[in-house]
Design a protein around this motif. Structure first.
Motif, PDB file in Angstrom:
ATOM      1  N   ILE A 257       0.857  -1.173   0.000  1.00  0.00           N
ATOM      2  CA  ILE A 257       0.000   0.000   0.000  1.00  0.00           C
ATOM      3  C   ILE A 257       0.900   1.232   0.000  1.00  0.00           C
ATOM      4  O   ILE A 257       2.088   1.144   0.330  1.00  0.00           O
ATOM      5  CB  ILE A 257      -0.945   0.048   1.224  1.00  0.00           C
ATOM      6  CG1 ILE A 257      -0.131   0.058   2.526  1.00  0.00           C
ATOM      7  CG2 ILE A 257      -1.921  -1.124   1.202  1.00  0.00           C
ATOM      8  CD1 ILE A 257      -0.977   0.290   3.769  1.00  0.00           C
ATOM      9  N   ARG A 258       0.338   2.362  -0.382  1.00  0.00           N
ATOM     10  CA  ARG A 258       1.064   3.626  -0.352  1.00  0.00           C
ATOM     11  C   ARG A 258       0.348   4.556   0.626  1.00  0.00           C
ATOM     12  O   ARG A 258      -0.577   5.275   0.246  1.00  0.00           O
ATOM     13  CB  ARG A 258       1.135   4.239  -1.744  1.00  0.00           C
ATOM     14  CG  ARG A 258       1.900   3.368  -2.752  1.00  0.00           C
ATOM     15  CD  ARG A 258       2.079   4.082  -4.081  1.00  0.00           C
ATOM     16  NE  ARG A 258       2.879   3.278  -4.998  1.00  0.00           N
ATOM     17  CZ  ARG A 258       2.365   2.464  -5.925  1.00  0.00           C
ATOM     18  NH1 ARG A 258       1.039   2.365  -6.054  1.00  0.00           N
ATOM     19  NH2 ARG A 258       3.149   1.768  -6.703  1.00  0.00           N
ATOM     20  N   PRO A 259       0.754   4.550   1.891  1.00  0.00           N
ATOM     21  CA  PRO A 259       0.050   5.349   2.893  1.00  0.00           C
ATOM     22  C   PRO A 259       0.289   6.848   2.760  1.00  0.00           C
ATOM     23  O   PRO A 259      -0.452   7.650   3.336  1.00  0.00           O
ATOM     24  CB  PRO A 259       0.595   4.826   4.217  1.00  0.00           C
ATOM     25  CG  PRO A 259       1.945   4.295   3.874  1.00  0.00           C
ATOM     26  CD  PRO A 259       1.827   3.735   2.485  1.00  0.00           C
ATOM     27  N   TYR A 260       1.348   7.226   2.020  1.00  0.00           N
ATOM     28  CA  TYR A 260       1.640   8.649   1.865  1.00  0.00           C
ATOM     29  C   TYR A 260       2.009   8.921   0.415  1.00  0.00           C
ATOM     30  O   TYR A 260       2.900   8.280  -0.147  1.00  0.00           O
ATOM     31  CB  TYR A 260       2.790   9.072   2.776  1.00  0.00           C
ATOM     32  CG  TYR A 260       3.187  10.528   2.609  1.00  0.00           C
ATOM     33  CD1 TYR A 260       2.511  11.526   3.287  1.00  0.00           C
ATOM     34  CD2 TYR A 260       4.235  10.878   1.752  1.00  0.00           C
ATOM     35  CE1 TYR A 260       2.872  12.867   3.127  1.00  0.00           C
ATOM     36  CE2 TYR A 260       4.601  12.208   1.590  1.00  0.00           C
ATOM     37  CZ  TYR A 260       3.912  13.198   2.278  1.00  0.00           C
ATOM     38  OH  TYR A 260       4.270  14.513   2.110  1.00  0.00           O
ATOM     39  N   ARG A 261       1.308   9.889  -0.189  1.00  0.00           N
ATOM     40  CA  ARG A 261       1.628  10.348  -1.540  1.00  0.00           C
ATOM     41  C   ARG A 261       1.375  11.848  -1.581  1.00  0.00           C
ATOM     42  O   ARG A 261       0.272  12.307  -1.315  1.00  0.00           O
ATOM     43  CB  ARG A 261       0.773   9.649  -2.594  1.00  0.00           C
ATOM     44  CG  ARG A 261       0.906   8.154  -2.636  1.00  0.00           C
ATOM     45  CD  ARG A 261       0.123   7.563  -3.794  1.00  0.00           C
ATOM     46  NE  ARG A 261       0.777   7.820  -5.077  1.00  0.00           N
ATOM     47  CZ  ARG A 261       0.242   7.506  -6.251  1.00  0.00           C
ATOM     48  NH1 ARG A 261      -0.977   6.967  -6.309  1.00  0.00           N
ATOM     49  NH2 ARG A 261       0.888   7.753  -7.369  1.00  0.00           N
ATOM     50  N   VAL A 267       5.487   6.968  -0.140  1.00  0.00           N
ATOM     51  CA  VAL A 267       5.972   5.916   0.749  1.00  0.00           C
ATOM     52  C   VAL A 267       5.198   4.645   0.438  1.00  0.00           C
ATOM     53  O   VAL A 267       3.968   4.679   0.304  1.00  0.00           O
ATOM     54  CB  VAL A 267       5.782   6.309   2.229  1.00  0.00           C
ATOM     55  CG1 VAL A 267       6.214   5.159   3.145  1.00  0.00           C
ATOM     56  CG2 VAL A 267       6.546   7.574   2.559  1.00  0.00           C
ATOM     57  N   GLN A 268       5.910   3.546   0.322  1.00  0.00           N
ATOM     58  CA  GLN A 268       5.277   2.257   0.014  1.00  0.00           C
ATOM     59  C   GLN A 268       5.661   1.237   1.084  1.00  0.00           C
ATOM     60  O   GLN A 268       6.829   1.111   1.442  1.00  0.00           O
ATOM     61  CB  GLN A 268       5.723   1.782  -1.368  1.00  0.00           C
ATOM     62  CG  GLN A 268       5.083   0.478  -1.822  1.00  0.00           C
ATOM     63  CD  GLN A 268       5.412   0.175  -3.279  1.00  0.00           C
ATOM     64  OE1 GLN A 268       5.038   0.923  -4.186  1.00  0.00           O
ATOM     65  NE2 GLN A 268       6.123  -0.920  -3.509  1.00  0.00           N
ATOM     66  N   VAL A 269       4.667   0.514   1.589  1.00  0.00           N
ATOM     67  CA  VAL A 269       4.859  -0.495   2.631  1.00  0.00           C
ATOM     68  C   VAL A 269       4.189  -1.773   2.172  1.00  0.00           C
ATOM     69  O   VAL A 269       3.039  -1.749   1.703  1.00  0.00           O
ATOM     70  CB  VAL A 269       4.266  -0.035   3.976  1.00  0.00           C
ATOM     71  CG1 VAL A 269       4.476  -1.095   5.038  1.00  0.00           C
ATOM     72  CG2 VAL A 269       4.867   1.292   4.408  1.00  0.00           C
ATOM     73  N   GLY A 270       4.862  -2.910   2.312  1.00  0.00           N
ATOM     74  CA  GLY A 270       4.258  -4.141   1.824  1.00  0.00           C
ATOM     75  C   GLY A 270       4.816  -5.387   2.492  1.00  0.00           C
ATOM     76  O   GLY A 270       5.451  -5.332   3.549  1.00  0.00           O
ATOM     77  N   ALA A 303       9.212  -7.547   4.908  1.00  0.00           N
ATOM     78  CA  ALA A 303       8.304  -6.392   4.935  1.00  0.00           C
ATOM     79  C   ALA A 303       8.998  -5.213   4.263  1.00  0.00           C
ATOM     80  O   ALA A 303       9.601  -4.368   4.938  1.00  0.00           O
ATOM     81  CB  ALA A 303       7.912  -6.048   6.370  1.00  0.00           C
ATOM     82  N   PRO A 304       8.975  -5.135   2.933  1.00  0.00           N
ATOM     83  CA  PRO A 304       9.673  -4.052   2.234  1.00  0.00           C
ATOM     84  C   PRO A 304       9.025  -2.691   2.490  1.00  0.00           C
ATOM     85  O   PRO A 304       7.808  -2.549   2.452  1.00  0.00           O
ATOM     86  CB  PRO A 304       9.545  -4.435   0.750  1.00  0.00           C
ATOM     87  CG  PRO A 304       9.118  -5.869   0.744  1.00  0.00           C
ATOM     88  CD  PRO A 304       8.345  -6.076   1.993  1.00  0.00           C
ATOM     89  N   ILE A 305       9.861  -1.696   2.734  1.00  0.00           N
ATOM     90  CA  ILE A 305       9.426  -0.314   2.911  1.00  0.00           C
ATOM     91  C   ILE A 305      10.307   0.556   2.009  1.00  0.00           C
ATOM     92  O   ILE A 305      11.532   0.432   2.031  1.00  0.00           O
ATOM     93  CB  ILE A 305       9.579   0.147   4.372  1.00  0.00           C
ATOM     94  CG1 ILE A 305       8.788  -0.774   5.316  1.00  0.00           C
ATOM     95  CG2 ILE A 305       9.113   1.594   4.544  1.00  0.00           C
ATOM     96  CD1 ILE A 305       9.101  -0.530   6.786  1.00  0.00           C
ATOM     97  N   ALA A 319      15.138   2.129   0.258  1.00  0.00           N
ATOM     98  CA  ALA A 319      14.331   0.929   0.518  1.00  0.00           C
ATOM     99  C   ALA A 319      15.007   0.068   1.572  1.00  0.00           C
ATOM    100  O   ALA A 319      16.243  -0.001   1.643  1.00  0.00           O
ATOM    101  CB  ALA A 319      14.129   0.126  -0.762  1.00  0.00           C
ATOM    102  N   ILE A 320      14.199  -0.577   2.386  1.00  0.00           N
ATOM    103  CA  ILE A 320      14.702  -1.527   3.374  1.00  0.00           C
ATOM    104  C   ILE A 320      13.676  -2.639   3.515  1.00  0.00           C
ATOM    105  O   ILE A 320      12.468  -2.401   3.438  1.00  0.00           O
ATOM    106  CB  ILE A 320      14.971  -0.833   4.721  1.00  0.00           C
ATOM    107  CG1 ILE A 320      15.736  -1.768   5.658  1.00  0.00           C
ATOM    108  CG2 ILE A 320      13.690  -0.316   5.355  1.00  0.00           C
ATOM    109  CD1 ILE A 320      16.296  -1.068   6.875  1.00  0.00           C
ATOM    110  N   ALA A 321      14.166  -3.865   3.660  1.00  0.00           N
ATOM    111  CA  ALA A 321      13.266  -5.017   3.732  1.00  0.00           C
ATOM    112  C   ALA A 321      13.750  -5.972   4.826  1.00  0.00           C
ATOM    113  O   ALA A 321      14.515  -6.912   4.543  1.00  0.00           O
ATOM    114  CB  ALA A 321      13.191  -5.738   2.392  1.00  0.00           C
ATOM    115  N   PRO A 322      13.351  -5.749   6.066  1.00  0.00           N
ATOM    116  CA  PRO A 322      13.679  -6.705   7.123  1.00  0.00           C
ATOM    117  C   PRO A 322      12.792  -7.942   7.008  1.00  0.00           C
ATOM    118  O   PRO A 322      11.669  -7.867   6.483  1.00  0.00           O
ATOM    119  CB  PRO A 322      13.380  -5.920   8.399  1.00  0.00           C
ATOM    120  CG  PRO A 322      12.299  -4.963   7.995  1.00  0.00           C
ATOM    121  CD  PRO A 322      12.582  -4.604   6.562  1.00  0.00           C
TER     122      PRO A 322
END
Length: 416
Positions: A257-261, A267-270, A303-305, A319-322
């Motif tokens: 999802i993109r909570p901020y545009r 910003v993309q969180v998935g 959880a890519p951000i 980008a970071i994906a822990p």
């Protein structure tokens, strides 16, 4: 580990010369739209030259899994009607160090010397391996026409025998928000010096390695601007010089999802679920093994951000994906391609239990993280310079890559 989906500030200060973050003067939105369309058309049709360089470092034991790579790419592209052609040359130099200590025992056919010494009760004298390194240059010719793209080229000339590398992809739009992709390809495996360039066994003189992956896959994605879903599945067949063949599969599923545009910043969180597996374990460096990560099963949930944006002449992405991973590696014979050597090793193992004729199975679980930063600066219309830093700790090796590049559009002001 296969073709996975890449996870790839507004100021209010007054405009002033030399301040790239200064807010631009107000413009007619219609004029802005026209300028953007002209820039997009120019970028698609104008000739272009580009150059880049990259340093890649992969962890591992010296002479075995360790890899330091310095590479570059020079490319030129031009359009002929609706088809865009790109020609490139990519010099590359790789170094893995020299096997020593216990690594020397597990390199090439040195395990047979170790086994003979154990049974005979004398000190082993291993055949010394040379430094693991290679240099060469790959060439490639690519074309793109709408949803169809293809390329054909070579593995680095100078790495030994030359293989053909390339692929074909078809990426049609599926309705207003959907995208599909079908692809087939043949590419070199670049996990280690043995896998990428091959090596010569100091005991038998036999060359081995130089692994190629041939395969393909299919992917589907949906993106409505606020959120998206994607999935892909692929298959690969691995072959090399005096290396056991292998087969693999990989499946990726994810969403975001993109909570901020706001403006050109978002910003993309998935989440992403990756599952893959190989028929046999080639993650070793004795004669007959390919030297690449090939677990029996590998599962990761991440959880890519990411944050992307544009500010004046700057474009950036972070980008970071822990996540969490678990994998199992199967056991394997020391010499899967050499019956005489493996038979002797089995016989020596029966004579002394300190001789191991096979690699043992292993499994591991834990947290991992991947990510990167990239930025691009347009210093004049049609000309830009950029750089990126990426890292990945998933699997048994850690890898970091740093790259820089420049691009110049010819005969227009593309990319304005």
């Amino acid at each position: 580990a296969g073709e996975a989906a890449s996870p790839r500030p507004t100021t209010t200060v007054s405009p002033s010369p030399g301040n790239p973050f200064a807010a631009p003067a107000a413009r007619d939105p219609v004029v802005g739209d026209i300028d953007r369309q002209i820039a997009e058309i120019t970028a698609r049709t104008a000739a272009e030259v580009s150059g880049s360089a990259q340093i890649r470092a992969r962890s591992g034991e010296a002479g075995l899994g360790r890899l330091h790579e310095l590479s570059a790419r020079a490319a030129a592209s031009a359009s002929l009607g609706e088809v865009r052609f790109t020609a490139s040359i990519s010099p590359v130099s790789i170094d893995g160090g020299t096997p020593s200590g216990s690594a020397e025992q597990r390199y090439g056919a040195n395990q047979i010397i170790n086994a003979r010494a154990i049974v005979g009760a004398f000190a082993p004298v291993y055949a010394a391996a040379p430094p693991q390194s290679a240099s060469g240059a790959a060439i490639d010719l690519a074309m793109a026409a709408g949803p169809l793209s293809a390329d054909i080229g070579t593995t680095p000339i100078g790495f030994g025998d030359i293989d053909v590398a390339g692929g074909v992809a078809f990426s049609p739009r599926l309705g207003a928000n959907g995208q599909g992709k079908l692809w087939i390809e043949r590419r070199p495996v670049t996990d280690s010096v043995v896998a990428y360039a091959g090596a010569r066994d100091p005991v038998t003189g036999q060359r081995w390695g130089r692994v190629m992956r041939t395969g393909g896959g299919v992917s589907l994605s949906y993106d409505d601007g606020a959120s998206g879903l994607y999935g892909d599945a692929s298959y690969g067949h691995y072959d090399g010089e005096h290396v056991a063949d292998n087969d693999s599969y990989q499946v990726n599923l994810g969403g975001y999802i993109r909570p901020y545009r706001r403006g050109e910043t978002e910003v993309q969180v998935g989440f992403n679920l990756n599952q893959q597996g190989f028929d046999n374990n080639q993650n070793f460096f004795s004669l007959g093994h390919g030297g690449y990560f090939s677990p029996k099963s590998f599962t990761s949930l991440t959880a890519p951000i990411s944050v992307t944006g544009r500010q004046g002449p700057w474009k950036f992405k972070g980008a970071i994906a822990p996540g969490y991973q678990t994998y199992n590696q199967a056991g394997a014979a020391y010499f899967p391609m050499d019956v005489a050597l493996q038979t002797e090793l089995n016989t020596l193992a029966l004579a002394d239990s300190d001789v191991f004729p096979r690699y043992l199975a292993e499994s591991a679980s834990g947290f991992g993280i991947s990510g990167g930063l990239s930025a691009d600066y347009q210093f004049r219309p049609g000309a830009s310079i950029g750089g990126a830093v990426n890292f990945n700790t998933f699997g048994v090796y850690n890898e970091t890559a740093v790259s820089v590049g420049v691009k110049q559009t010819l005969g227009g002001e593309g990319g304005r």
